[in-house]
Every structure is written in structure tokens, then in C-alpha cells.
Design an enzyme around this catalytic site. Structure first.
Site, PDB file in Angstrom:
ATOM      1  N   SER A 203     -13.334 -19.562  -6.546  1.00 52.34           N
ATOM      2  CA  SER A 203     -14.702 -20.066  -6.555  1.00 52.34           C
ATOM      3  C   SER A 203     -14.977 -20.882  -7.825  1.00 52.34           C
ATOM      4  O   SER A 203     -14.304 -21.876  -8.066  1.00 52.34           O
ATOM      5  CB  SER A 203     -15.682 -18.889  -6.403  1.00 52.34           C
ATOM      6  N   ASP A 361     -17.613 -20.851   5.017  1.00 57.35           N
ATOM      7  CA  ASP A 361     -17.848 -20.918   3.577  1.00 57.35           C
ATOM      8  C   ASP A 361     -18.449 -22.284   3.263  1.00 57.35           C
ATOM      9  O   ASP A 361     -17.927 -23.313   3.707  1.00 57.35           O
ATOM     10  CB  ASP A 361     -16.518 -20.728   2.841  1.00 57.35           C
ATOM     11  N   HIS A 391     -16.742 -16.761   2.278  1.00 61.05           N
ATOM     12  CA  HIS A 391     -16.661 -16.819   0.829  1.00 61.05           C
ATOM     13  C   HIS A 391     -16.707 -15.412   0.222  1.00 61.05           C
ATOM     14  O   HIS A 391     -17.529 -14.581   0.597  1.00 61.05           O
ATOM     15  CB  HIS A 391     -17.806 -17.649   0.240  1.00 61.05           C
TER      16      HIS A 391
END
Length: 421
Positions: A203, A361, A391
Site C-alpha cells: 500500500s 481494490d 485491499h
């Protein structure tokens, strides 16, 4: 007259229980695609995070600290509760030290052949540049397993976070730690093979890893280079918040479009009241003086994405934006913040790459576009795409939120590093 009252008193607890249960179910329930497994577990986790965020925002509204500080303490407490830090893999030595003044946690495998050089990996945790710690929960567990199974010295960087700092401080912390680790003296001290050192992150950590990898690859003063980069659903650009994946997954647990845009604005030091304008791409309008056709082409999803991801979506383009907004965000077009904006000459020098993307995501298209651009620049890229992924799944491997998709993703990641690092 007494009998109806007694009947009401007997049934009242049942009615209240039913109503409360219905209200709780309504709060928890989020419509999810059929491809996502273990749906109620994901909805429960999402509800817990939403509740924590609401309480943190309320406390901030009351003037009791910054909402990020409150949310961070709550999530770190959760991580500590369910952490497996107390020796998942006893064959790993863990030490907390500093690299160039930056706190890091070093995982050293104790098993393995004496006198043999080992792999090395720099890991940068996610959390929107504001949350998280590599010392807790699944980050700690995965790095212990990685160090033990792959005979790897793992360096997990505890870079500074928002609201204490914003861009470029997080990036500079990670770059300083990377250069220190890559120095021949440090690699020698940890018995790491200079030809087998990688960088990885998830991320926002994937963002930092990509940016640091680009800088190290093009800095001729750094003699030892990363041989691989492994990016887990990385966030790579802040110019277009209306890509197909941002729109399709805008309410998807556990990272909504609204929250991701807010993370970006915090990182870049933007006025948070401008969030509605950013959601409409007003901050990256066509009349922006630095938004050249060449720059736009670097994140043109109508070209970089396959038709199955583009579907029938149309680009959201603002002809004329706010001049004041541009002046306030000097980092908007900085490739150190948005690695997807790097030129082809920079990408061509990047190491062999692994990119994990998830169908559900908001950041899916960032990763897919970067994979395509790296491939076009001649870099060998492996893209592991999870059709039922969402995610955060990579970090959901510790009870009680250990998802099968997360375990599968971590195993594939470890296998790729085993074969390529």
C-alpha cells in the site's frame, strides 16, 4: 389489566434484543461481490474500523487530540492484542536499532550454513503514510517467517508518520535507511550478498518502496543496487481519483475511495477542505501548466489498462482548475510521491519486479498501470492478480482476522522472493 402488562414486560427484552440485533446487522452489512470469500468476517472487520474512525473523529471534534493519533492508538492496540510477536519462529534474532538515524527492526536468521552469504530485504509497511508499524501483527509475523524460510536479513523501517510529518519526510526516512543498508560495510556486517538485496512494501509502503527503488536505480553514487522490488497493492499516483478501480470499489472494505483520497491529501500537505474538488479531479485539470501530454500519458488508463479493466468507463477530465490549489501542492507531480509519473528512462533502470493487485481494490489500476509501464520499459514483471482479493488482505493473516486469501497471497509472495531474490 395486570396480565397485558406482564405480557409486555416478558416480551420487551425479546423485542429489544431483536431490534438491536437488526440494527447491528444493518450497521455491519456491506454489499460485497460474490467473488469475495468469508464475507461476514470482512464486514465485521470493516465495521470495527469504521467505528474506531468515527470515535476518533468525534474526539478530535471535541478537541481531544488529533483523530489520527486516536485511531493509531486503537489500531496498534488491536495489533498488539492479536500479534504473534512472542516467537513465531525461534530461529530468528530480532533487534531494534537505527539506520542513519531512522528506527528499524532487523530480523536475522539463525539457521543456515555458516560462512554463507544471505539474502537481504528492506520492508516498508503500509498505513496511508499515517498509520501502522512493522513491529506488530502480521507485518512482524510475515517478516519473521520470511527471514527464517528464505534465510534473509529483513530490515523493517519505522519511518515517521503523519500528522507529525508529511511528504517528503516519509520518503526521505526510507531512502536514508535504504542507503545505509546498501552500504558494503553494513551488508558485510550482516553477511548479506550484495547481489541479492531487495526492497518491498504494501500500500503506502509499496509507494515508498517504488519511489526509493527508482532513486537507488538512478543514483550512480550508490554502488549496490536492489536486485528486485516486490510491491503489494501499491498506491502510485494522486492525479486521477476516477480510474475504473477507484469508481468500482469506492465503498469496498477496507479502503474506500474517500479514505484513500484523504490519505493522499494528508501526505501531500493539502487543505482537507478541498477533498470534494480532488474527488472530481479538479486538482489535476487540463490547464495545469505542468500537466503536459507526456505526463498525462504516464497514467492514461485508457491505454495502459486492458479492456476488461477499462470496461465502459470514461476519463474524468476537468478543463480548468483552481490556480490556488496548484500552488498549495508542490509535490503533486513529484515522482518521489507518485512513482507512476517517472519517465521511461527511470523505469528502464528499475530492478525485476513483483506487483500484487486485487480486483476489489481502489488501487488495482495503479498497480496494473505500473506493471504495464515497467514492462514497456524492458523490466521483467510478475503481476499476481487476485480476482477475489481486496485491499489489506495481505496483512490479514493473524487470528481472528486470518483470511484464506491473505494466506494465499503471502505464500505466493514468499515463493516469488524465494525464486527471484
Amino acid at each position: 389489566a395486570g396480565e397485558p402488562v406482564e405480557t409486555i414486560m416478558r416480551t420487551l427484552p425479546v423485542v429489544v434484543t431483536v431490534l438491536l440485533t437488526a440494527a447491528l446487522a444493518y450497521y455491519i452489512y456491506v454489499p460485497l461481490p460474490d467473488a469475495i470469500q468469508e464475507q461476514w468476517r470482512l464486514m465485521t472487520l470493516d465495521a470495527a474500523l469504521r467505528t474506531t474512525m468515527h470515535l476518533a473523529t468525534f474526539k478530535s471534534w471535541l478537541g481531544v487530540g488529533h483523530y489520527i493519533d486516536t485511531f493509531r492508538k486503537s489500531t496498534e492496540g488491536f495489533q498488539a492484542t492479536f500479534s504473534s510477536e512472542s516467537g513465531v519462529t525461534p530461529e530468528v534474532r530480532v533487534s531494534d536499532v537505527t539506520f542513519a538515524g531512522v528506527p528499524v527492526r532487523v530480523y536475522e536468521p539463525l539457521a543456515g550454513g555458516e560462512g554463507q552469504l544471505r539474502r537481504g530485504l528492506l520492508y516498508l509497511h503500509g498505513g496511508g503514510w499515517a498509520l501502522g508499524s512493522g513491529k506488530k501483527g502480521s507485518y512482524d509475523m510475515v517478516n519473521r517467517v520470511l527471514s527464517d524460510e528464505l534465510n534473509t536479513v529483513v530490515v523493517s523501517v519505522e519511518y515517521r508518520l503523519y500528522p507529525e510529518v508529511h511528504f517528503p519526510v516519509q520518503y526521505l526516512d526510507c531512502l536514508a535507511a535504504a542507503k545505509h543498508f546498501l552500504s558494503r560495510d553494513v551488508l558485510s556486517a550482516y553477511a548479506v550478498d550484495p547481489q541479492r538485496v531487495g526492497i518491498s512494501g504494501d500500500s503506502a509502503g509499496g509507494n515508498l518502496a517504488a519511489a526509493v527503488a527508482q532513486e537507488i536505480s538512478t543514483d550512480d553514487t550508490v554502488r549496490v543496487k536492489f536486485s528486485v522490488q516486490a510491491l503489494v497493492y501499491p498506491v502510485l499516483q494522486a492525479l486521477d481519483f476516477n480510474t475504473p478501480s477507484y469508481l468500482e470499489n469506492q465503498q469496498m472494505p477496507i479502503l474506500s475511495r474517500h479514505v484513500m483520497v484523504r490519505f493522499w491529501m494528508q501526505y501531500l500537505g493539502m487543505d482537507l477542505s478541498l477533498q470534494p474538488q480532488c474527488m472530481e479531479n479538479n486538482h489535476s485539470s487540463w490547464d495545469h501548466p505542468d500537466m503536459t501530454p507526456e505526463v498525462r500519458a504516464r497514467l492514461d488508463w485508457t491505454v495502459l489498462l486492458e479492456p476488461k479493466y477499462r470496461k465502459n468507463h470514461k476519463p474524468v477530465i476537468v478543463e480548468k482548475g483552481s490556480p490556488d490549489q496548484r500552488k498549495e501542492v508542490p509535490g503533486l507531480l513529484d515522482a518521489r510521491a507518485s512513482p507512476l509519473l517517472a519517465g521511461p528512462e527511470v523505469l528502464a533502470r528499475c530492478p525485476r519486479t513483483y506487483i500484487l493487485t486485487c480486483e476489489f481494490d481502489v488501487l488495482r489500476d495503479d498497480g496494473l498501470m505500473y506493471a504495464r509501464r515497467l514492462q514497456d520499459a524492458g523490466v521483467e514483471v510478475t503481476n499476481d492478480h487476485y480476482e477475489g482479493g481486496f485491499h489489506g488482505c495481505f496483512s490479514l493473516t493473524v487470528w481472528p482476522f486470518d483470511f484464506d486469501i491473505g494466506k494465499k497471497a503471502v505464500r505466493a509472495y514468499l515463493n516469488w522472493l524465494k525464486d527471484n531474490l
